[in-house]
Design a protein around this motif. Structure first.
Motif, PDB file in Angstrom:
ATOM      1  N   TYR A   1      -5.634 -25.397  50.467  1.00  0.00           N
ATOM      2  CA  TYR A   1      -4.186 -25.463  50.367  1.00  0.00           C
ATOM      3  C   TYR A   1      -3.622 -26.172  51.590  1.00  0.00           C
ATOM      4  N   ARG A   2      -2.337 -26.515  51.523  1.00  0.00           N
ATOM      5  CA  ARG A   2      -1.679 -27.310  52.569  1.00  0.00           C
ATOM      6  C   ARG A   2      -0.746 -26.432  53.388  1.00  0.00           C
ATOM      7  N   GLU A   3      -0.733 -26.707  54.700  1.00  0.00           N
ATOM      8  CA  GLU A   3       0.092 -25.915  55.607  1.00  0.00           C
ATOM      9  C   GLU A   3       0.397 -26.739  56.846  1.00  0.00           C
ATOM     10  N   ASN A   4       1.691 -27.066  57.052  1.00  0.00           N
ATOM     11  CA  ASN A   4       2.141 -27.807  58.239  1.00  0.00           C
ATOM     12  C   ASN A   4       1.363 -29.110  58.430  1.00  0.00           C
ATOM     13  N   ASN A   5       1.258 -29.898  57.342  1.00  0.00           N
ATOM     14  CA  ASN A   5       0.563 -31.185  57.359  1.00  0.00           C
ATOM     15  C   ASN A   5      -0.919 -31.065  57.708  1.00  0.00           C
ATOM     16  N   LEU A   6      -1.476 -29.893  57.469  1.00  0.00           N
ATOM     17  CA  LEU A   6      -2.913 -29.683  57.624  1.00  0.00           C
ATOM     18  C   LEU A   6      -3.465 -29.142  56.304  1.00  0.00           C
ATOM     19  N   PHE A   7      -4.770 -29.298  56.132  1.00  0.00           N
ATOM     20  CA  PHE A   7      -5.439 -28.861  54.905  1.00  0.00           C
ATOM     21  C   PHE A   7      -6.433 -27.757  55.274  1.00  0.00           C
ATOM     22  N   ILE A   8      -6.259 -26.586  54.672  1.00  0.00           N
ATOM     23  CA  ILE A   8      -7.068 -25.411  55.012  1.00  0.00           C
ATOM     24  C   ILE A   8      -8.030 -25.122  53.865  1.00  0.00           C
ATOM     25  N   ARG A   9      -9.326 -25.130  54.184  1.00  0.00           N
ATOM     26  CA  ARG A   9     -10.353 -24.718  53.215  1.00  0.00           C
ATOM     27  C   ARG A   9     -10.733 -23.268  53.510  1.00  0.00           C
ATOM     28  N   THR A  10     -10.646 -22.443  52.479  1.00  0.00           N
ATOM     29  CA  THR A  10     -10.992 -21.039  52.633  1.00  0.00           C
ATOM     30  C   THR A  10     -11.694 -20.573  51.365  1.00  0.00           C
ATOM     31  N   PHE A  11     -11.792 -19.262  51.178  1.00  0.00           N
ATOM     32  CA  PHE A  11     -12.505 -18.694  50.034  1.00  0.00           C
ATOM     33  C   PHE A  11     -11.617 -17.680  49.341  1.00  0.00           C
ATOM     34  N   GLU A  12     -11.749 -17.603  48.023  1.00  0.00           N
ATOM     35  CA  GLU A  12     -11.021 -16.629  47.221  1.00  0.00           C
ATOM     36  C   GLU A  12     -11.907 -16.177  46.060  1.00  0.00           C
ATOM     37  N   ASN A  13     -11.554 -15.026  45.488  1.00  0.00           N
ATOM     38  CA  ASN A  13     -12.152 -14.619  44.215  1.00  0.00           C
ATOM     39  C   ASN A  13     -11.436 -15.375  43.100  1.00  0.00           C
ATOM     40  N   HIS A  14     -12.168 -16.231  42.388  1.00  0.00           N
ATOM     41  CA  HIS A  14     -11.594 -17.078  41.356  1.00  0.00           C
ATOM     42  C   HIS A  14     -11.911 -16.531  39.968  1.00  0.00           C
ATOM     43  N   LYS A  15     -11.431 -17.229  38.953  1.00  0.00           N
ATOM     44  CA  LYS A  15     -11.553 -16.745  37.582  1.00  0.00           C
ATOM     45  C   LYS A  15     -13.013 -16.612  37.147  1.00  0.00           C
ATOM     46  N   ARG A  16     -13.770 -17.722  37.228  1.00  0.00           N
ATOM     47  CA  ARG A  16     -15.107 -17.680  36.640  1.00  0.00           C
ATOM     48  C   ARG A  16     -15.908 -18.916  37.055  1.00  0.00           C
ATOM     49  N   MET A  17     -17.212 -18.729  37.197  1.00  0.00           N
ATOM     50  CA  MET A  17     -18.143 -19.838  37.400  1.00  0.00           C
ATOM     51  C   MET A  17     -19.278 -19.678  36.404  1.00  0.00           C
ATOM     52  N   GLN A  18     -19.476 -20.696  35.558  1.00  0.00           N
ATOM     53  CA  GLN A  18     -20.535 -20.660  34.543  1.00  0.00           C
ATOM     54  C   GLN A  18     -21.539 -21.785  34.794  1.00  0.00           C
ATOM     55  N   THR A  19     -22.801 -21.464  34.602  1.00  0.00           N
ATOM     56  CA  THR A  19     -23.875 -22.424  34.857  1.00  0.00           C
ATOM     57  C   THR A  19     -24.883 -22.374  33.722  1.00  0.00           C
ATOM     58  N   ILE A  20     -25.327 -23.542  33.284  1.00  0.00           N
ATOM     59  CA  ILE A  20     -26.396 -23.656  32.286  1.00  0.00           C
ATOM     60  C   ILE A  20     -27.485 -24.555  32.861  1.00  0.00           C
ATOM     61  N   TRP A  21     -28.700 -24.020  32.956  1.00  0.00           N
ATOM     62  CA  TRP A  21     -29.867 -24.804  33.375  1.00  0.00           C
ATOM     63  C   TRP A  21     -30.832 -24.863  32.194  1.00  0.00           C
ATOM     64  N   SER A  22     -31.362 -26.027  31.908  1.00  0.00           N
ATOM     65  CA  SER A  22     -32.338 -26.152  30.822  1.00  0.00           C
ATOM     66  C   SER A  22     -33.361 -27.216  31.186  1.00  0.00           C
ATOM     67  N   SER A  23     -34.597 -26.988  30.779  1.00  0.00           N
ATOM     68  CA  SER A  23     -35.664 -27.945  31.096  1.00  0.00           C
ATOM     69  C   SER A  23     -36.800 -27.812  30.096  1.00  0.00           C
ATOM     70  N   VAL A  24     -37.567 -28.894  29.945  1.00  0.00           N
ATOM     71  CA  VAL A  24     -38.777 -28.931  29.113  1.00  0.00           C
ATOM     72  C   VAL A  24     -39.881 -29.567  29.943  1.00  0.00           C
ATOM     73  N   THR A  25     -41.046 -28.944  29.957  1.00  0.00           N
ATOM     74  CA  THR A  25     -42.173 -29.446  30.743  1.00  0.00           C
ATOM     75  C   THR A  25     -43.385 -29.661  29.841  1.00  0.00           C
ATOM     76  N   LEU A  26     -43.951 -30.850  29.912  1.00  0.00           N
ATOM     77  CA  LEU A  26     -45.216 -31.169  29.254  1.00  0.00           C
ATOM     78  C   LEU A  26     -46.280 -31.241  30.335  1.00  0.00           C
ATOM     79  N   ARG A  27     -47.305 -30.427  30.192  1.00  0.00           N
ATOM     80  CA  ARG A  27     -48.322 -30.313  31.245  1.00  0.00           C
ATOM     81  C   ARG A  27     -49.703 -30.406  30.631  1.00  0.00           C
TER      82      ARG A  27
END
Length: 772
Positions: A589-615
């Motif tokens: 977020y922005r504050e006094n012409n500076l940009f502040i990076r911080t942490f919050e509890n957000h709505k949701r994070m979803q991840t899908i990992w998929s792989s196929v291996t021929l060995r």
């Protein structure tokens, strides 16, 4: 007459020798009810469990193993739902017909195994891999042996001697049930490894592990062993050296291990494109054009170990560890300019010095009880001392514009205690346990923004789990309860409880095809660095801030995997879905012409990992390959943003082993991870290794990225107010030649011993990082 007798004797010996080089073993396999055992698996091992040959029975139940050398062997025949048939074959000097072998029905869960001709045993929760004689001869330690096996989803980095799980998975390493480090695997000599258990379905017993590699080994009864592995470059500063020793006296064992690594590169730089959107609707497009800088890292990792055991009764282990990691130089020097004023060039320097010191004491006790019961206790104390100094400057025509200085001193003390009870039944296994972690952190931030944080954190976890079987379905059901507590001086504390269920289902349709699914709910605590009530200036426009108001969040995870084998080829598929509501992610977020990076509890994070291996398993006992392709998809739902990202990737490995020579070529594209608003780029690399083995010595050559002249990693941030696209370059990581020398020395006898089943550690420093 004497001459004739001598001639007959020597002719007979010559015939025996010729036959000994071409022994055949054949037989027929029937089920208990007299029916033919079609496509049963047949494996021939040496008496110390090294894989020799394998095949399957035909439609008439017959099998034949050819080209067998004279010696002592064990033949194992298996099929789903039947007990293994194990036959000892001692002193074989000529071909054998074993006649008819009978497979008995097996109602016990732990007896359901399928041994394939590829030296792999499949159980409901794990694969058991028997190293071949050629794989053992071509390796100098446990990590090299693992690389020769090319297991699906397992990545072996031959440059750093580390083993990881592909992507972001948590891989546990163990030896005879003991959780160990990568350095401990370097101390294992290949000839002492009986088998490797690849546990793809670890239960609650293994915490948050996504997979477990457990090495089953032999041990010295008296005498001991010494190992050395050295990797050095003749034209750049690169070192990865290791030495270990073990000594035994009666029921005691003493161990010493030391590892050193060093890098010192002078062609290291970055480029950066940043866009800042101010509250008054101004936009600043800032470019950073890097110049060659220096990155220097030095690491030491040492341990001193003592253990005492009474076989089949108890086992005590004490280990002292010392970890030192120093990065005296992460030096970036660049020219900065904006798109509207390209001639207004600002000279920038960003210099960082980081150091970590981590002593630890690990006490362990294991007790065997009657009726297949056991108790395990583990207590670990760790002290983390960290130091980070950073200086950031911007100059225009030698006139100072911005100066940022930070000096962080971190002190964290923690203690981890764990207890586990296990009981085996005829048809299953019951386990229960508890774990508690207590940590205190006292960190001082000095420099441009000075502050002090004092934090206390504790986590408790209890669980119980049962694994059983119903017909062809193997299942496990478990439940846990976790408690999290956090307190920071000057801020209110939090306390949360979470119910943690877990299940797994495994169905084997045939000896060659199975399907498995795993579901679990777990708790994720914010890190101490995320919780720190600290604000640090990064540069003239950007600040980094912690958030003591964060809360733990839940993680729902569903795994699905399957495997199909045909001859010496296997096809493995994996799909993972992860849902993290209220995930802790970044906010800008922005504050006094500076940009502040911080942490919050957000709505949701979803991840899908998929792989196929021929060995493939060893083709003609010379060549192996493994090909993996996959796609990952990320959906980030923040409070003020939404991002989607898809990453396609591949990985290929090829290996040839002939007599004393071994050659390995591997290449991979970037496995990129996306979380919150940040894309973290993976490595696009290819490596070549050629080595020669003679007795207990190996000499070799490793070439890093031989076909490209630059190495680059890309990171991006997609925030609407302050975005960036950053590339880090390192010329020394391309067309680099590294010489390898390894030597193993053994003395003494062998014996089987009880081993640790736990090894807890605390590696979280607890400080917030102010660098870019």
């Amino acid at each position: 007459m004497r001459s004739i007798l001598l001639f007959v004797f020597f002719a007979w010996q010559i015939i025996n020798i010729a036959n000994a080089q071409n022994i055949q073993i054949k037989g027929t396999v029937n089920m208990q009810d007299g029916t033919v055992a079609e496509l049963a698996n047949v494996v021939l091992q040496t008496v110390d469990s090294a894989f020799v040959a394998g095949t399957t029975t035909d439609l008439e139940g017959n099998f034949r193993l050819s080209q067998i050398q004279a010696g002592d062997y064990r033949i194992i025949i298996s099929s789903v739902g039947y007990r293994n048939s194990v036959t000892e074959l001692m002193g074989i000097v000529r071909s054998l017909d074993l006649g008819t072998l009978i497979l008995q029905e097996d109602s016990e869960l732990l007896g359901e195994v399928t041994v394939t001709a590829s030296s792999i045993v499949n159980q409901s929760d794990r694969k058991i891999i028997f190293p071949t004689e050629q794989q053992v001869k071509s390796s100098t330690n446990a990590i090299g042996l693992l690389q020769n096996m090319m297991l699906a989803r397992i990545e072996v980095n031959q440059l750093t001697n580390t083993v990881e799980m592909m992507g972001q998975g948590n891989l546990q390493l163990r030896v005879n049930g003991v959780e160990v480090t990568n350095g401990d695997l370097m101390a294992l000599q290949p000839q002492d490894i009986i088998r490797i258990e690849y546990i793809e379905n670890p239960g609650l017993r293994y915490g948050n592990a996504d997979a477990v590699l457990n090495y089953i080994t032999r041990r010295h009864e008296s005498g001991g062993s010494v190992s050395m592995d050295v990797m050095q470059s003749p034209h750049i500063m690169y070192a990865q050296d290791y030495v270990s020793a073990k000594f035994n006296h009666k029921k005691s064992e003493f161990g010493l291990r030391y590892e050193f690594w060093g890098r010192d590169f002078f062609e290291y730089w970055r480029t950066n494109e940043e866009v800042f959107r101010f509250e008054d609707e101004r936009e600043v497009h800032r470019y950073e054009d890097g110049k060659p800088g220096r990155v220097n890292e030095i690491g030491h990792n040492a341990s001193l170990n003592y253990n005492y055991q009474e076989p089949d009764k108890y086992y005590f282990n004490a280990t002292m560890r010392m970890y030192v990691y120093e990065v005296p130089h992460i030096d970036f020097r660049s020219d900065i300019y904006t798109v509207d004023r390209p001639d207004h060039v600002i000279a920038m320097s960003d210099l960082t010095d980081q150091r970590t010191y981590r002593p630890a004491l690990d006490l362990y006790y294991q007790r065997q009880l009657k009726n297949k019961q056991s108790l395990v206790f583990n207590l670990v104390g760790t002290y983390n001392r960290t130091k980070e100094e950073r200086t950031y400057n911007e100059f225009w025509n030698d006139t100072p514009l911005t100066e940022v200085r930070s000096n962080v001193r971190g002190n964290k003390k923690s203690i981890i205690g764990e207890a586990i009870y296990e009981k085996e039944f005829e048809t299953g296994r019951l386990s229960a346990g508890g774990k508690h972690t207590q940590a205190i952190a006292d960190n001082k931030y000095m420099g441009t923004n000075a502050s002090t944080t004092k934090m206390k954190q504790s986590d408790s976890y209890v669980y119980t789990e049962y694994q059983g079987k119903w017909n062809k379905l193997t299942y496990s059901l478990g439940v846990g309860l976790s408690r999290s507590w956090f307190k920071q001086d000057g801020h209110k504390d939090y306390e949360t409880y979470l119910f943690r269920p877990r299940f797994s289902l495994h169905h084997r349709f045939s000896d060659r095809f199975y399907v498995r699914t795993i579901g679990e709910l777990s708790n994720v605590d914010p890190t101490l660095s995320e919780l720190s009530a600290v604000t640090l200036l990064v540069d003239s426009l950007l600040l980094q801030r912690g958030n003591p108001e964060l809360s733990p969040y839940k993680r729902y995870k569903l795994d699905f995997d399957t495997e199909y084998r045909l001859g010496k080829l296997s096809l493995t598929g994996n799909f993972t879905y992860m849902n993290r509501p209220n995930a802790v992610m970044e906010t800008t977020y922005r504050e006094n012409n500076l940009f502040i990076r911080t942490f919050e509890n957000h709505k949701r994070m979803q991840t899908i990992w998929s792989s196929v291996t021929l060995r493939s398993n060893p083709l003609w006992n010379i060549f192996m390959f493994s090909l993996t392709g996959g796609v990952n998809h990320y959906i980030s739902d923040g409070n003020t943003y939404q991002h989607k990202y898809t990453n396609w990737f591949y990985r290929a490995q090829m290996m040839a082993m002939y007599k004393r020579w071994i050659g390995v070529f591997e290449m991979q594209s970037r496995w990129n991870n996306f979380y919150g608003e940040t894309l973290t780029g993976g490595e696009n690399m290819h490596n070549l290794m050629v080595a020669y083995n003679y007795k207990n010595v190996q000499v070799g050559l490793v070439v890093i990225n031989p076909f490209v002249d630059n190495y680059k990693r890309i990171n991006e941030n997609w925030n609407q107010y302050a975005s960036y696209k950053r590339s880090n370059y390192c010329n020394e990581s391309s067309q680099a030649f590294i010489l390898k020398f390894a030597w193993n020395f053994n003395f003494g006898r062998k014996y089987d011993s009880a081993q640790k089943k736990l090894d807890n550690a605390d590696t979280d420093t607890g400080i917030i990082n102010a660098g870019k």
